[in-house]
Motif scaffolding. Sequence first.
Motif, short mmCIF file in Angstrom:
data_model
loop_
_atom_site.label_atom_id
_atom_site.label_comp_id
_atom_site.label_asym_id
_atom_site.label_seq_id
_atom_site.Cartn_x
_atom_site.Cartn_y
_atom_site.Cartn_z
N ASN A 42 0.80 -1.22 0.00
CA ASN A 42 0.00 0.00 0.00
C ASN A 42 0.84 1.28 0.00
O ASN A 42 0.38 2.32 0.44
CB ASN A 42 -0.97 0.00 1.19
N THR A 43 2.09 1.22 -0.47
CA THR A 43 2.93 2.41 -0.53
C THR A 43 3.46 2.63 -1.95
O THR A 43 3.58 1.69 -2.74
CB THR A 43 4.12 2.33 0.44
N THR A 63 3.64 4.01 -8.22
CA THR A 63 3.36 2.60 -7.95
C THR A 63 2.88 1.91 -9.22
O THR A 63 2.27 2.54 -10.08
CB THR A 63 2.32 2.41 -6.84
N GLY A 67 -3.43 -0.84 -4.35
CA GLY A 67 -3.31 -0.42 -2.96
C GLY A 67 -4.03 -1.37 -2.02
O GLY A 67 -4.09 -2.59 -2.26
N SER A 68 -4.60 -0.82 -0.96
CA SER A 68 -5.23 -1.65 0.07
C SER A 68 -6.38 -2.48 -0.46
O SER A 68 -6.76 -3.47 0.15
CB SER A 68 -5.71 -0.77 1.24
N SER A 140 -2.42 10.50 -8.17
CA SER A 140 -3.09 10.05 -6.95
C SER A 140 -3.91 11.17 -6.31
O SER A 140 -4.22 11.12 -5.12
CB SER A 140 -2.07 9.53 -5.94
N PHE A 152 0.06 6.68 1.11
CA PHE A 152 -0.57 5.39 0.91
C PHE A 152 -1.35 5.36 -0.40
O PHE A 152 -2.01 6.32 -0.76
CB PHE A 152 -1.50 5.04 2.07
N ILE A 153 -1.33 4.23 -1.09
CA ILE A 153 -2.02 4.06 -2.36
C ILE A 153 -3.53 3.99 -2.13
O ILE A 153 -4.30 4.60 -2.86
CB ILE A 153 -1.56 2.76 -3.07
N ASP A 154 -3.94 3.22 -1.13
CA ASP A 154 -5.35 2.98 -0.84
C ASP A 154 -6.10 2.61 -2.12
O ASP A 154 -5.69 1.72 -2.83
CB ASP A 154 -5.98 4.17 -0.11
N ASP A 164 2.72 9.46 -7.17
CA ASP A 164 2.37 9.78 -5.78
C ASP A 164 2.07 11.25 -5.56
O ASP A 164 1.47 11.62 -4.56
CB ASP A 164 3.44 9.29 -4.81
#
Length: 190
Positions: A42-43, A63, A67-68, A140, A152-154, A164
Amino acid sequence: MSNVKSFSDKELLDRVESLPSFNGFPTGYWLIAVRSNEDSFNTFDDKFYLFKGEKFISVWDGTTNAGSDLLHPDNPRGEAVLKSNEIYYNAWERRLHRGKVLAYCQRLALPIFRDNDRDKLAEEIGTPKNEIVGINIHPSSYIKGSVQARKFIDGWSLGCLVYDTRSEFDNFMDLTKGQQTLTAVVLKEW
């Protein structure tokens, strides 16, 4: 922040040239995304290198992983993971991402793995299938010019290539503004 080791221009170009899918360097702008071996969940731990022909232009954090949402993929087959160590010629076109921001959006079927084991790692599991699933190159944040780096990507990525920081993405889009399609390479860190 990316943990990918730093590579020289020559190292990157030599690695791309060694790929079985390599058929010459693009003459316009093109992107190399290096996927971190660490794969911190998630980063934004990957790096994006922009080239024009064989000339290095800039590098940014981003990324190539979901993510999450990787823990609970919407698709019952699993979260999309774009096959690495491939060059994808003119696979993205400049248009609106989710109707909100000008980005490079997938236009060709690409080899996608489906990761459904929920182990917090984006893995190339099984056999890839060529699909158009919206693996886009986008920011993002929808706040133009924002200089805040997202930690965090989430839900900002379900397997896309995501910057990012919005201002860095804006810089990328400004540099490539005369180019309708984009070639990108996804490499595993080596």
